[in-house]
Design an enzyme around this catalytic site. Structure first.
Site, PDB file in Angstrom:
ATOM      1  N   GLU A  53      -6.701  -7.826  -0.873  1.00  0.00           N
ATOM      2  CA  GLU A  53      -7.027  -7.836   0.561  1.00  0.00           C
ATOM      3  C   GLU A  53      -8.446  -7.350   0.770  1.00  0.00           C
ATOM      4  O   GLU A  53      -8.862  -6.340   0.197  1.00  0.00           O
ATOM      5  CB  GLU A  53      -6.165  -6.825   1.336  1.00  0.00           C
ATOM      6  N   GLU A  82       0.818  -1.224   0.000  1.00  0.00           N
ATOM      7  CA  GLU A  82       0.000   0.000   0.000  1.00  0.00           C
ATOM      8  C   GLU A  82       0.849   1.271   0.000  1.00  0.00           C
ATOM      9  O   GLU A  82       0.822   2.056   0.949  1.00  0.00           O
ATOM     10  CB  GLU A  82      -0.946  -0.010   1.203  1.00  0.00           C
TER      11      GLU A  82
HETATM   12  C1  GAL Z   1      -4.580  -3.013   4.913  1.00  0.00           C
HETATM   13  C2  GAL Z   1      -3.135  -3.398   5.107  1.00  0.00           C
HETATM   14  C3  GAL Z   1      -3.024  -4.635   5.967  1.00  0.00           C
HETATM   15  C4  GAL Z   1      -3.866  -4.503   7.184  1.00  0.00           C
HETATM   16  C5  GAL Z   1      -5.281  -4.219   6.794  1.00  0.00           C
HETATM   17  C6  GAL Z   1      -6.193  -4.076   7.979  1.00  0.00           C
HETATM   18  O1  GAL Z   1      -4.740  -1.726   4.445  1.00  0.00           O
HETATM   19  O2  GAL Z   1      -2.496  -3.623   3.874  1.00  0.00           O
HETATM   20  O3  GAL Z   1      -1.684  -4.835   6.298  1.00  0.00           O
HETATM   21  O4  GAL Z   1      -3.361  -3.469   7.966  1.00  0.00           O
HETATM   22  O5  GAL Z   1      -5.308  -3.010   6.067  1.00  0.00           O
HETATM   23  O6  GAL Z   1      -7.498  -3.815   7.579  1.00  0.00           O
END
Ligand code: GAL
Ligand code: ZN
Length: 666
Positions: free
Chosen positions: A303, A145
């Site tokens: 994700e 990110e």
């Molecule tokens: C994302 C991040 C992850 C984790 C997740 C939690 O933005 O890439 O590492 O922090 O959020 O929701």
């Protein structure tokens, strides 16, 4: 047979060996195909400068390979180890107030610090070298990110050379930044700086350029790692996970060209029915970016949270079935799988209560049983991997415009480009009208209709491109505050909406922004059948016709009788202007009517509100994804074979509350 990817972030370094063995067994049960490893593992992989400790990761990758699970191997550069900042304090970022941050969290790095960039390249190269040819390695996940901003002196130097490259000379810079205002004229390059804390409002053009610079600086940090990895492991795709949000200083439309597969992280913020609308927007946006990516038209949901939605104040647990339905929604819209953050819930650390496919309760849990069921479901959908979605409508989403609208001195502090784009998307989504959300005004010939919501910045070239597309037969809908400024955030004079004024056949003289509870009434203009009375919110303005006709007019108030929504025939096409934000169902009514006049009707036809319906195409075959987001059963027209149940469907499908079906159409 191709497979959809399934799995997510996996952090075995947080667990002892017996848990690793259980992980392998549980991944087998859930039919996990993919584990993203090493994302934040820098301090474990390089415990001291140049001393690599890859043994534990070797074991992890070997075990994954032995179980047929592919590794999306990350470079860990989003979270530098404490030793790096101790040895080289300049790698720690500085805020706009001049305060240097300390290690202790993540994303604490300065992309302009050579010591950081060198260390990042070295660990990427070492990983590339070490894992070349490893059977588990399926994709590289560079960093995590990208989105960190720094205001330090090293950044200032880098910003300066970026500015010199962009403008050539100081005269051009002074002009672009309108430094004549408040006497900010620069007489030497050394005087230029990142925007830092200052007395009153900062220069909007400087702030905008600093965002663009940050995007380019981070992109350079990405591409140098990518190139190192490509050289080490030719043929293994390299990507990074895009994070969405107004704060992110990344122009993803440009980045999409540099990643082998567009990958996004998506965390809806609406715990209710809005979540699927947010997810659909993000998916259509990812697909829009993917048009310019070598790996397109597919993209990847890298994700999302298995079992929670973070709203403003707390975590909301997803009700049974939602995890699968949201995953299928992403797949329906072109994601090559469903990956989650994360596989196993951690015991400690800052996200200790974040949800996971294996929750704190362990495998004897509803969530893990749903994870197993989802693995089976995705397994049955392998034949759809590679399918494409066809949308006749595009929505323009321009990150630089979004940034500019966060600036100072604007007519309202409730202007949010992303929100406007989402509103348009939602209005069309609810009418069953499929869209691509496009980050670059390119390849317009693929669309019959284009909506530009609050496209505040517009270059001459963009305006000319839109114009020729309309002349060739396109149907354009432009909303207020589009084309008002040039790429340097300077207003185009002579009447709004500047760059698009002639194309729209209107001339806007004054803005009348509305308060949070204000509404303006709209009524059909003379001689039109544009529908019943509607209301507008957020914005209104003084519109004069200059070739266009009025479809809806303001009723009452200072704008009484003046045009609110207009239509202008141009060449073989037509350009609509919407000078307020239609409230409630008005937006959907208006856009659906315009779409119908452009010959665009819901596809698939006959879908029920709340039932998401998306058709995928591949080599002359089609699949219909049907997702019932409502709490009631619905009957939907469909014919073919339901891949989820194997049942034959002959005209009508009964979808239970919250149910889903994927029909291979006959
Ligand atoms: C994302 C991040 C992850 C984790 C997740 C939690 O933005 O890439 O590492 O922090 O959020 O929701
Ligand atoms: Zn810095």
């Amino acid at each position: 047979m191709p497979r959809l990817l399934y799995g997510g972030d996996y952090n075995p370094e947080q667990w002892p060996a017996e848990v690793h063995a259980e992980d392998a067994e549980l991944m087998r049960r859930a039919r996990v195909t993919t584990a993203t490893v090493g994302v934040f593992a820098w301090s474990r992989l390089e415990p001291a400068p140049g001393r690599y400790a890859f043994g534990w990761l070797d074991e992890v990758l070997d075990r994954l390979a032995a179980h047929g699970v592919g590794a999306v191997l990350a470079t860990p550069t989003a979270s530098p180890p404490p030793w790096l900042g101790v040895a080289h304090p300049e790698v720690l970022p500085v805020g706009p107030d001049g305060v240097r941050l300390s290690h202790g969290s993540r994303d604490t790095y300065c992309a302009s610090a050579p010591a950081y960039r060198d260390a990042a390249r070295r660990i990427a190269a070492a990983l590339g070298e070490h894992y070349r040819g490893h059977p588990a390695l399926t994709m590289w996940h560079v960093h995590n990110e990208y989105g960190t901003t720094c205001h330090c002196d090293l950044t200032a130097e880098a910003f300066r050379s970026w500015l010199r490259h962009r403008y050539g000379g100081l005269d051009e810079l002074n002009d672009a930044w309108t430094t004549a205002f408040w006497g900010q004229h620069y007489t030497h390059w050394a005087q230029t700086r990142p925007p830092r804390r200052t007395q009153y409002l900062p220069n909007p053009a400087q702030v905008l350029d600093f965002r663009r610079f940050t995007s380019d600086e981070l992109l350079a940090a990405y591409t140098e790692q990518r190139d190192v990895l490509r050289a080490a492991t030719p043929g293994v795709p390299v990507t990074t996970n895009f994070v969405l949000g107004g704060w992110v200083p990344v122009d993803h439309a440009r980045w999409a060209r540099e990643v082998d597969l567009v990958a996004i992280d998506h965390y809806p913020s609406d715990p209710g029915a809005g979540a699927q609308e947010q997810a659909a927007f993000a998916a259509d946006l990812a697909r829009g970016w993917a048009r310019h990516s070598p790996g397109g038209p597919g993209w990847l949901l890298m994700e999302t949270a298995p079992n929670l939605i973070y709203a403003a104040d707390r975590m909301h647990t997803k009700e049974p079935g939602r995890m699968a339905r949201h995953s299928l929604a992403a797949v329906a819209r072109g994601s090559r799988g469903a990956l989650f953050f994360q596989w196993r819930a951690p015991r400690g650390g800052a996200e200790l209560f974040h949800s996971a496919l294996v929750p704190h309760a362990g495998p004897d849990s509803r969530v893990f049983r749903e994870a197993v069921a989802l693995g089976e479901t995705l397994d049955r959908l392998g034949e759809t991997a590679g399918g494409t979605v066809r949308a006749a409508i595009a929505i323009g989403y321009d990150e630089p415009s979004a940034w500019a609208l966060q600036g100072a001195g604007l007519p309202s502090n409730r202007l949010d480009h992303a929100e406007e784009a989402e509103l348009v998307h939602r209005a069309l989504w609810r009418r069953g009208l499929g869209t691509d959300v496009i980050g670059a005004l390119e390849g317009l010939a693929a669309y019959r209709m284009l909506v530009l919501p609050m496209h505040y910045l517009m270059t001459d070239a963009q305006a000319a491109g839109v114009r020729s597309w309309v002349e060739a037969g396109g149907t354009l809908v432009v909303t207020f505050l589009s084309g008002v400024a040039d790429e340097c955030a300077r207003v185009r004079t002579g009447g709004y909406p500047g760059a698009l004024r002639e194309l729209l056949g209107v001339r806007v003289e004054e803005f009348h922004p509305l308060g949070p509870d204000d509404r303006v009434k709209l009524s059909p203009g003379p001689g039109t059948d544009a529908g019943a009375a509607m209301a507008g919110e957020l914005w209104s303005e003084t519109v004069h016709l200059a070739g266009a006709e009025a479809l809806l007019s303001y009723r009452g108030g200072v704008l009484d009788g003046l045009p609110a929504v207009t239509r202008h025939a141009v060449g073989a096409g037509v350009a609509y202007y919407v000078s307020t934000r239609p409230a409630d169902e008005g937006y959907g009514d208006l856009l659906a009517a315009v779409a119908a006049s452009a010959g665009v009707t819901p596809d698939p036809a006959g879908a029920v509100p709340g039932v998401e319906a998306v058709r995928q195409h591949q080599d002359g075959r089609t699949w219909l994804f049907l997702l019932n987001h409502t709490g009631e059963g619905h009957e939907v027209p469909a014919a073919g074979t339901d891949l989820l149940t194997g049942a034959t469907v002959t005209g009508v499908l009964r979808l239970p509350p919250g149910g889903a079906a994927v029909i291979r159409e006959s």
